[in-house]
Design an enzyme around this catalytic site. Structure first.
Site, PDB file in Angstrom:
ATOM      1  N   SER A 242       2.590  -0.030  -5.468  1.00 30.19           N
ATOM      2  CA  SER A 242       2.737   1.425  -5.616  1.00 30.19           C
ATOM      3  C   SER A 242       2.864   2.112  -4.264  1.00 30.19           C
ATOM      4  CB  SER A 242       1.528   1.986  -6.362  1.00 30.19           C
ATOM      5  OG  SER A 242       0.342   1.650  -5.680  1.00 30.19           O
TER       6      SER A 242
ATOM      7  N   ASN B 161      -3.078  -0.499  -7.530  1.00 30.20           N
ATOM      8  CA  ASN B 161      -4.525  -0.633  -7.280  1.00 30.20           C
ATOM      9  C   ASN B 161      -5.265  -1.570  -8.236  1.00 30.20           C
ATOM     10  OD1 ASN B 161      -3.694   2.116  -6.080  1.00 30.20           O
ATOM     11  ND2 ASN B 161      -5.587   1.502  -5.054  1.00 30.20           N
TER      12      ASN B 161
ATOM     13  N   TYR C 121       2.773  -1.391   5.609  1.00 32.08           N
ATOM     14  CA  TYR C 121       2.613  -2.199   4.393  1.00 32.08           C
ATOM     15  C   TYR C 121       3.588  -1.731   3.313  1.00 32.08           C
ATOM     16  CZ  TYR C 121       0.575  -3.945   0.045  1.00 32.08           C
ATOM     17  OH  TYR C 121       0.393  -4.526  -1.178  1.00 32.08           O
TER      18      TYR C 121
ATOM     19  N   THR D 192      -6.098 -14.666   3.833  1.00 31.08           N
ATOM     20  CA  THR D 192      -6.938 -13.652   3.176  1.00 31.08           C
ATOM     21  C   THR D 192      -7.498 -14.188   1.862  1.00 31.08           C
ATOM     22  OG1 THR D 192      -5.051 -12.677   1.992  1.00 31.08           O
ATOM     23  CG2 THR D 192      -5.576 -11.748   4.153  1.00 31.08           C
TER      24      THR D 192
ATOM     25  N   ARG E  26      -6.205   7.315  -8.118  1.00 31.72           N
ATOM     26  CA  ARG E  26      -5.459   6.061  -8.182  1.00 31.72           C
ATOM     27  C   ARG E  26      -5.384   5.613  -9.645  1.00 31.72           C
ATOM     28  NH1 ARG E  26      -4.576   7.518  -3.835  1.00 31.72           N
ATOM     29  NH2 ARG E  26      -4.793   6.478  -1.827  1.00 31.72           N
TER      30      ARG E  26
ATOM     31  N   SER F 111      -2.817  -5.228   2.862  1.00 36.63           N
ATOM     32  CA  SER F 111      -3.674  -4.089   3.187  1.00 36.63           C
ATOM     33  C   SER F 111      -2.937  -3.033   4.010  1.00 36.63           C
ATOM     34  CB  SER F 111      -4.886  -4.619   3.966  1.00 36.63           C
ATOM     35  OG  SER F 111      -5.381  -3.666   4.844  1.00 36.63           O
TER      36      SER F 111
END
Ligand SMILES: NC(=O)c1ccc[n+]([C@@H]2O[C@H](COP(=O)([O-])OP(=O)(O)OC[C@H]3O[C@@H](n4cnc5c(N)ncnc54)[C@H](O)[C@@H]3O)[C@@H](O)[C@H]2O)c1
Length: 310
Positions: free
Chosen positions: A121, A173, A144, A37, A212, A81
């Site tokens: 988180s 985030n 995840y 990734t 978020r 993800s």
């Protein structure tokens, strides 16, 4: 004192920023990455200055080779993800849990001074108490989130059982330059900035009121390097965010301000595995690391946009 750091996932978004900072402080840096990734362009500007070990954290041998001669490991390599994990939980589990175990084992075997593990988180999941603090009972609702909880618990267990110094950081985030805006799994900030710059329509998952704790990457870099050294930190799980709450609609307004043009909005279904609200209580990171976020949301959005267009 300069030391040798291994950054697993150093070819990725957050990892490449951590490598930048480590090099600027004069440390020697190794990177373990398989570029699944991550992107080679993220490391092009420092490729000559690091020792790159190409390989997969699912291999203990590869992890062990990478850890050789290293004082500190910052372990970021993961499939990061929620939707990817919903589609393919097995691969997420192998990379995020077995991969972490391999890195911890290699660090134990090579007597590394400290390992900092990237958690998330997303471990809080369906626990809807706000703000999120570390004493809450985790309740992940995606593979995840489960994988990140297992990773941080392995890190804590290695501290308890083998005396390996470990710190797990629950990043909230993260956004900033180099976050891949083109993957189907892109983070929402990178995606919206790209679509906004192109003038393409933006699909909001849900009604946009979900919130978020959007955290600019420089804050996460600061926290991660503090965690590598802080005396009070070993054996800790710590939230790393800004301690502020922004909705996706707030994000849209910030993107419109940065790009100077309105976004064309479409509304779709909420994503499975996503939580409705999330923001961090960062008191523990303040106390144990001396962490203080220095770049707020709006300034971070602007910096991210400017980096993308220059
Ligand atoms: N970006 C966020 O908002 C966020 C939030 C919470 C936690 N995190 C965590 O931070 C870490 C870094 O995330 P990121 O946003 O920079 O993502 P990223 O995808 O840019 O970075 C992950 C890196 O790990 C590498 N990698 C993946 N699988 C690997 C494997 N099997 N072997 C070796 N390398 C492998 C990738 O190639 C990539 O370079 C991850 O552990 C992620 O779970 C990120």
């Amino acid at each position: 004192m300069t030391e040798t750091y291994l950054v697993t996932g150093g070819g990725g978004f957050i990892g490449s920023h951590i490598v930048d900072e480590l090099l600027s402080r004069g440390h020697a840096v190794k990177v373990l990455d398989n570029f699944s990734t991550g992107r080679r362009q993220n490391i092009a500007h420092f490729a000559q200055d690091i020792d790159l070990v190409e390989g997969d954290v699912r291999s203990y041998e590869r992890a062990n080779t990478a850890v050789k001669g290293v004082d500190v490991v910052i372990h970021l390599a993961a499939l990061p993800s929620v939707p990817r994990s919903v589609q393919d939980p097995l691969t997420t589990t192998e990379v995020n849990i077995t991969g972490t175990l391999n890195v911890l084992l290699a660090a134990r075997d090579r007597e590394v001074r400290r390992v900092v593990v990237a958690s998330s988180s997303s471990v809080y999941g369906a626990n809807d108490f706000l703000p999120k603090h570390e004493e809450l009972i985790p309740h992940p609702i995606s593979p995840y989130g489960v994988s990140k909880l297992a990773a941080e618990q392995y890190a804590m267990a290695f501290n308890a059982v083998y005396g390996l110094e470990t710190v797990a950081l629950r990043y909230f985030n993260v956004f900033g330059p180099r976050q891949d805006p083109n993957s189907q799994y892109s983070g929402v900030v990178a995606l919206f900035l790209r679509l906004g710059s192109e003038g393409s329509p933006v699909t909001v998952c849900g009604d946009g009121t979900q919130t978020r704790d959007f955290t600019y990457v420089a804050n996460v870099v600061d926290a991660s390097l503090l965690a590598a050294d802080a005396l009070q930190a070993s054996g800790s799980v710590l939230n790393i965010g800004c301690g502020a709450s922004y909705s996706v609609l707030d994000l849209i307004a910030a993107v419109e301000k940065a790009t100077g043009r309105p976004l064309e909005l479409r509304f779709g279904a909420a994503r499975p595995g996503d939580v409705k609200h999330s923001f961090a209580n960062i008191d523990r990171a303040r106390a144990r690391l001396g962490y203080e976020p220095s770049v707020p949301f709006d300034a971070g959005i602007l910096r991210t946009y400017e980096a993308a267009v220059t």
